[in-house]
Scaffold this motif. Structure first.
Motif, PDB file in Angstrom:
ATOM      1  N   PRO A  77      -4.140   4.979  -0.764  1.00 39.46           N
ATOM      2  CA  PRO A  77      -5.591   4.821  -0.939  1.00 39.46           C
ATOM      3  C   PRO A  77      -5.995   4.519  -2.378  1.00 39.46           C
ATOM      4  O   PRO A  77      -6.960   3.772  -2.602  1.00 39.46           O
ATOM      5  CB  PRO A  77      -6.154   6.182  -0.491  1.00 39.46           C
ATOM      6  CG  PRO A  77      -5.030   7.143  -0.654  1.00 39.46           C
ATOM      7  CD  PRO A  77      -3.793   6.358  -0.355  1.00 39.46           C
ATOM      8  N   VAL A  78      -5.261   5.069  -3.361  1.00 44.22           N
ATOM      9  CA  VAL A  78      -5.621   4.819  -4.761  1.00 44.22           C
ATOM     10  C   VAL A  78      -5.441   3.344  -5.118  1.00 44.22           C
ATOM     11  O   VAL A  78      -6.255   2.753  -5.833  1.00 44.22           O
ATOM     12  CB  VAL A  78      -4.800   5.730  -5.703  1.00 44.22           C
ATOM     13  CG1 VAL A  78      -4.924   5.269  -7.153  1.00 44.22           C
ATOM     14  CG2 VAL A  78      -5.274   7.173  -5.579  1.00 44.22           C
ATOM     15  N   GLY A  79      -4.376   2.715  -4.614  1.00 48.00           N
ATOM     16  CA  GLY A  79      -4.174   1.291  -4.865  1.00 48.00           C
ATOM     17  C   GLY A  79      -5.293   0.456  -4.274  1.00 48.00           C
ATOM     18  O   GLY A  79      -5.810  -0.471  -4.906  1.00 48.00           O
ATOM     19  N   ALA A  80      -5.697   0.792  -3.045  1.00 48.32           N
ATOM     20  CA  ALA A  80      -6.794   0.056  -2.406  1.00 48.32           C
ATOM     21  C   ALA A  80      -8.117   0.303  -3.128  1.00 48.32           C
ATOM     22  O   ALA A  80      -8.927  -0.619  -3.289  1.00 48.32           O
ATOM     23  CB  ALA A  80      -6.902   0.472  -0.936  1.00 48.32           C
ATOM     24  N   LEU A  81      -8.341   1.531  -3.584  1.00 48.93           N
ATOM     25  CA  LEU A  81      -9.562   1.835  -4.339  1.00 48.93           C
ATOM     26  C   LEU A  81      -9.583   1.086  -5.670  1.00 48.93           C
ATOM     27  O   LEU A  81     -10.651   0.679  -6.152  1.00 48.93           O
ATOM     28  CB  LEU A  81      -9.669   3.339  -4.575  1.00 48.93           C
ATOM     29  CG  LEU A  81     -10.029   4.190  -3.350  1.00 48.93           C
ATOM     30  CD1 LEU A  81      -9.862   5.670  -3.666  1.00 48.93           C
ATOM     31  CD2 LEU A  81     -11.447   3.895  -2.884  1.00 48.93           C
ATOM     32  N   THR A  82      -8.415   0.896  -6.267  1.00 46.05           N
ATOM     33  CA  THR A  82      -8.351   0.153  -7.530  1.00 46.05           C
ATOM     34  C   THR A  82      -8.691  -1.314  -7.308  1.00 46.05           C
ATOM     35  O   THR A  82      -9.334  -1.946  -8.150  1.00 46.05           O
ATOM     36  CB  THR A  82      -6.959   0.286  -8.166  1.00 46.05           C
ATOM     37  OG1 THR A  82      -6.671   1.671  -8.368  1.00 46.05           O
ATOM     38  CG2 THR A  82      -6.896  -0.436  -9.503  1.00 46.05           C
ATOM     39  N   ASP A  83      -8.246  -1.888  -6.181  1.00 39.80           N
ATOM     40  CA  ASP A  83      -8.673  -3.247  -5.840  1.00 39.80           C
ATOM     41  C   ASP A  83     -10.200  -3.336  -5.811  1.00 39.80           C
ATOM     42  O   ASP A  83     -10.781  -4.334  -6.233  1.00 39.80           O
ATOM     43  CB  ASP A  83      -8.120  -3.649  -4.469  1.00 39.80           C
ATOM     44  CG  ASP A  83      -6.675  -4.128  -4.527  1.00 39.80           C
ATOM     45  OD1 ASP A  83      -6.231  -4.523  -5.623  1.00 39.80           O
ATOM     46  OD2 ASP A  83      -6.011  -4.103  -3.483  1.00 39.80           O
ATOM     47  N   LEU A 211     -11.980  -0.773   2.858  1.00 36.34           N
ATOM     48  CA  LEU A 211     -10.669  -0.255   2.462  1.00 36.34           C
ATOM     49  C   LEU A 211      -9.707  -0.179   3.645  1.00 36.34           C
ATOM     50  O   LEU A 211      -8.550  -0.607   3.543  1.00 36.34           O
ATOM     51  CB  LEU A 211     -10.842   1.126   1.825  1.00 36.34           C
ATOM     52  CG  LEU A 211      -9.582   1.812   1.266  1.00 36.34           C
ATOM     53  CD1 LEU A 211      -9.949   2.663   0.057  1.00 36.34           C
ATOM     54  CD2 LEU A 211      -8.920   2.691   2.314  1.00 36.34           C
ATOM     55  N   ALA A 212     -10.145   0.360   4.762  1.00 30.79           N
ATOM     56  CA  ALA A 212      -9.260   0.525   5.914  1.00 30.79           C
ATOM     57  C   ALA A 212      -8.736  -0.818   6.403  1.00 30.79           C
ATOM     58  O   ALA A 212      -7.556  -0.950   6.762  1.00 30.79           O
ATOM     59  CB  ALA A 212     -10.002   1.247   7.045  1.00 30.79           C
ATOM     60  N   ARG A 213      -9.592  -1.824   6.396  1.00 32.31           N
ATOM     61  CA  ARG A 213      -9.164  -3.145   6.854  1.00 32.31           C
ATOM     62  C   ARG A 213      -8.144  -3.753   5.901  1.00 32.31           C
ATOM     63  O   ARG A 213      -7.178  -4.398   6.321  1.00 32.31           O
ATOM     64  CB  ARG A 213     -10.377  -4.057   6.987  1.00 32.31           C
ATOM     65  CG  ARG A 213     -10.060  -5.429   7.574  1.00 32.31           C
ATOM     66  CD  ARG A 213     -11.323  -6.256   7.729  1.00 32.31           C
ATOM     67  NE  ARG A 213     -12.266  -5.604   8.641  1.00 32.31           N
ATOM     68  CZ  ARG A 213     -13.498  -6.070   8.871  1.00 32.31           C
ATOM     69  NH1 ARG A 213     -13.918  -7.171   8.256  1.00 32.31           N
ATOM     70  NH2 ARG A 213     -14.297  -5.441   9.701  1.00 32.31           N
ATOM     71  N   ARG A 214      -8.349  -3.529   4.606  1.00 26.99           N
ATOM     72  CA  ARG A 214      -7.389  -4.060   3.622  1.00 26.99           C
ATOM     73  C   ARG A 214      -6.035  -3.375   3.739  1.00 26.99           C
ATOM     74  O   ARG A 214      -4.993  -4.003   3.585  1.00 26.99           O
ATOM     75  CB  ARG A 214      -7.950  -3.897   2.208  1.00 26.99           C
ATOM     76  CG  ARG A 214      -9.021  -4.918   1.875  1.00 26.99           C
ATOM     77  CD  ARG A 214      -9.503  -4.797   0.454  1.00 26.99           C
ATOM     78  NE  ARG A 214     -10.433  -3.690   0.283  1.00 26.99           N
ATOM     79  CZ  ARG A 214     -10.289  -2.719  -0.592  1.00 26.99           C
ATOM     80  NH1 ARG A 214      -9.209  -2.677  -1.343  1.00 26.99           N
ATOM     81  NH2 ARG A 214     -11.194  -1.772  -0.701  1.00 26.99           N
ATOM     82  N   LEU A 215      -6.044  -2.072   4.002  1.00 27.41           N
ATOM     83  CA  LEU A 215      -4.777  -1.366   4.173  1.00 27.41           C
ATOM     84  C   LEU A 215      -4.043  -1.860   5.417  1.00 27.41           C
ATOM     85  O   LEU A 215      -2.819  -2.012   5.408  1.00 27.41           O
ATOM     86  CB  LEU A 215      -5.021   0.134   4.251  1.00 27.41           C
ATOM     87  CG  LEU A 215      -5.451   0.809   2.946  1.00 27.41           C
ATOM     88  CD1 LEU A 215      -5.719   2.290   3.182  1.00 27.41           C
ATOM     89  CD2 LEU A 215      -4.378   0.633   1.874  1.00 27.41           C
ATOM     90  N   ARG A 216      -4.788  -2.104   6.477  1.00 31.72           N
ATOM     91  CA  ARG A 216      -4.150  -2.638   7.683  1.00 31.72           C
ATOM     92  C   ARG A 216      -3.582  -4.022   7.431  1.00 31.72           C
ATOM     93  O   ARG A 216      -2.484  -4.353   7.907  1.00 31.72           O
ATOM     94  CB  ARG A 216      -5.163  -2.686   8.838  1.00 31.72           C
ATOM     95  CG  ARG A 216      -5.512  -1.321   9.427  1.00 31.72           C
ATOM     96  CD  ARG A 216      -6.184  -1.486  10.789  1.00 31.72           C
ATOM     97  NE  ARG A 216      -7.440  -2.223  10.684  1.00 31.72           N
ATOM     98  CZ  ARG A 216      -8.625  -1.641  10.492  1.00 31.72           C
ATOM     99  NH1 ARG A 216      -8.707  -0.320  10.368  1.00 31.72           N
ATOM    100  NH2 ARG A 216      -9.716  -2.371  10.434  1.00 31.72           N
ATOM    101  N   ALA A 217      -4.315  -4.833   6.669  1.00 37.80           N
ATOM    102  CA  ALA A 217      -3.821  -6.176   6.361  1.00 37.80           C
ATOM    103  C   ALA A 217      -2.552  -6.112   5.519  1.00 37.80           C
ATOM    104  O   ALA A 217      -1.605  -6.873   5.745  1.00 37.80           O
ATOM    105  CB  ALA A 217      -4.905  -6.966   5.624  1.00 37.80           C
TER     106      ALA A 217
END
Length: 412
Positions: A77-83, A211-217
């Protein structure tokens, strides 16, 4: 188009300062190192807590490995939040948050095993800064320089060496509180500095999806899982020895706590120096070739050490060669992330890959502790590492051959 924007980002910096990327890289590396210092505080004290709290070998291994859990899974989650929010916000936020478990352990948590496990779990927050720094640094540099830049940033993992060199000495010179109070003060100082000075690259790609969609991608990308497997062995091996080496050296060779911590620091420093070299080489040749060579060295070194040779010189050479190879491999993996991950998903992919690396470091200390408790020897654990590294070597050889034809297809 994204690569072109990244190439010109520094020239369009509002300040017009050519040194801005270097300054941002330096600050990010400093923040990574200081948070890793906090992340590794329990490892040098493992022997001390084992004696004071009467822990078994497995309990000691679990104690030094627990901070890796949050430091690993938290990277996703931290990586996605940084994006989404950028390193300017995330670096000081994580640094300030890490102060809480540091002070908890130093003031109260050291008194019982259960409290140490709870404090160590949240101490893992410091390890998530890796997933902040990779997309932050990646956005400041053009593709042809990202391998080296990310390697330099990755050298911040040398914060574990700071912990190895200072923690036991501070405790012996003052008391158990001293190393934790010093680390908390340093983190607070960096958090303030980062909030004032850090700036995100003006042309960094900001994702528009949730965020959730980006993690799934990111999870659907093949490259995410390929690099996760390689990083689990490369960085995971570094983390495993970084936290468990003092215990290993004391049990296998009868070294004192301070001598074992000093040798751990040497291992860490060599790995730190090798990481930028791995990134630099990956800017010039196929990163898969760099990885194949590195994993070959790891396999040979682990197999040699499985026989528990004399520490001087054979054992020392084996561990130092392993340190250099694991550091170079860690740098090469993220050179591949910079090349193959979509620009808007670098943080998300980094989070998953970084989590795999951290989890790769969580398992080996538990295996080593269990093997030693049952058989009185570490040979089985080191032999298993040799086999896994050999498998990575074969995979990288196949990938290197595939990469020889991939660029032409990508240009088409």
């Amino acid at each position: 188009m994204t690569a072109q924007l990244s190439d010109t980002a520094p020239s369009r910096n509002a300040s017009g300062a050519a040194t801005r990327p270097a300054l941002m890289l330096g600050l990010a590396t400093l923040g990574f190192a200081l948070n890793f210092w906090a992340w590794a505080l329990l490892s040098p004290l493992g022997v001390h807590f084992k004696a004071v709290l009467h822990l078994s070998s497995f309990q000691q291994a679990l104690l030094v490995a627990v901070p890796v859990i949050v430091g690993s899974l938290g990277r996703i989650p931290v990586g996605a939040l940084t994006d989404r929010f950028g390193g300017r916000i995330m670096f000081p936020l994580i640094s300030f948050a890490t102060i809480v478990p540091v002070l908890f352990i130093g003031e109260w948590g050291y008194r019982s095993y259960g409290a140490l496990l709870v404090g160590g779990f949240f101490l893992g927050l410091g390890g998530t800064t890796f997933a902040v720094g990779v997309p932050f640094v990646n956005a400041w540099f053009p593709p042809k320089r990202r391998g080296f830049a990310l390697g330099v940033f990755g050298a911040g993992m040398g914060g574990t060496a700071i912990s190895a060199l200072t923690t036991v000495k501070l405790m012996n010179a003052r008391d158990i509180h001293a190393p934790f109070l010093l680390t908390a003060a340093v983190l607070a100082a960096f958090g303030i500095l980062a909030a004032i000075v850090l700036r995100d690259a003006p042309d960094r790609v900001r994702p528009s999806e949730p965020l959730a969609r980006r993690l799934r991608a990111a999870a659907r990308l093949r490259v995410t899982w390929e690099l996760s497997a390689l990083y689990a062995v490369a960085f995971g091996g570094y983390v495993a020895f970084g936290v468990y080496l003092p215990t290993y050296l004391k049990s296998a060779y009868g070294l004192t706590q301070q001598d074992a911590a000093n040798r751990m620091a040497g291992f860490v420093l060599l790995a730190v120096l090798a990481r930028p070299i791995g990134g630099w080489l990956s800017d010039r040749i196929d990163p898969s070739r760099v990885l194949a060579l590195a994993f070959g060295v790891v396999a040979c070194s682990a197999l040699l050490q499985a026989s528990t040779p004399t520490l001087a010189p054979t054992g020392t050479i084996a561990f130092f060669a392993m340190a250099l190879a694991l550091g170079a491999a860690s740098g090469a993996v993220f050179a591949l992330v910079a090349r193959r991950a979509p620009a808007s998903m670098v943080g998300s992919v980094t989070g998953v890959v970084g989590a795999a690396g951290g989890l790769g470091g969580f398992v080996p200390p538990l295996v080593m502790g269990s093997v030693y408790s049952r058989y009185g020897s570490y040979a089985g654990g080191l032999a298993a590492l040799a086999v896994v590294a050999a498998g990575c070597l074969l995979f990288c050889v196949v990938q290197s051959r595939a990469n020889a034809v991939r660029p032409a297809a990508e240009r088409a």
